[in-house]
Scaffold this active site. Structure first.
Site, short mmCIF file in Angstrom:
data_model
loop_
_atom_site.label_atom_id
_atom_site.label_comp_id
_atom_site.label_asym_id
_atom_site.label_seq_id
_atom_site.Cartn_x
_atom_site.Cartn_y
_atom_site.Cartn_z
N GLN A 2 0.85 -1.20 0.00
CA GLN A 2 0.00 0.00 0.00
C GLN A 2 0.88 1.24 0.00
OE1 GLN A 2 -2.93 0.10 -0.67
NE2 GLN A 2 -3.97 1.78 0.27
N PHE A 3 1.26 1.70 -1.20
CA PHE A 3 2.16 2.85 -1.29
C PHE A 3 1.54 4.12 -0.74
CE2 PHE A 3 -0.32 3.43 -5.08
CZ PHE A 3 -0.33 4.81 -5.30
N THR A 4 0.21 4.18 -0.67
CA THR A 4 -0.44 5.41 -0.19
C THR A 4 -0.17 5.68 1.28
OG1 THR A 4 -2.52 4.26 0.24
CG2 THR A 4 -2.27 5.27 -1.93
#
Length: 133
Positions: free
Chosen positions: A78-80
């Protein structure tokens, strides 16, 4: 590196309408990687996740780890987690590790978690996933 850890009774990942991974009692772990994260740091975070004492014992005191309860992990990239929303309405992802480095870092984290002997399920790196818990 950031791990967002949620205790769950069950969790799953759905891609293109198909359930690709699911777990029972344990952790849903959203994994974000930052530029410069080292294997040593990833190893330390994996150990922290496995040994974090946030499950209740018989006295209702949070005293048990995932290892103690023989729980399961669903790990989802989850890069966010590295979104910077301080200015404007469009987040900046300047601190997030680029995908060509984050993919191997995610794989390394999974390898470290698997050494626990617990059941570890994963999302698909880079895929558009729907996570249910």
């Amino acid at each position: 590196m950031r791990l967002l850890i949620q205790r769950v009774d069950r969790a799953s990942v759905i891609i293109n309408g198909q359930t690709t991974a699911s777990i029972g009692r344990g952790f849903l772990v959203l994994c974000g990687f930052k530029k410069g994260d080292s294997p040593a740091h990833i190893r330390k975070m994996a150990n922290k996740c496995l040994n974090l004492r946030i499950f209740e014992d018989s006295q209702r005191k949070m005293n048990l780890s995932l290892i103690d309860i023989k729980g399961e992990i669903l790990a989802v990239s989850q890069f966010t987690l590295y979104a910077d929303c301080r200015q404007g309405r469009r987040p900046s992802f300047e601190e997030a590790m680029l995908p060509d480095e984050a993919g191997p870092s995610y794989s390394f984290l999974i390898e470290e978690l698997l050494q626990s002997g617990l059941r570890i399920e994963t999302g698909v790196f880079g895929a558009k996933m729907r996570v249910e818990l």
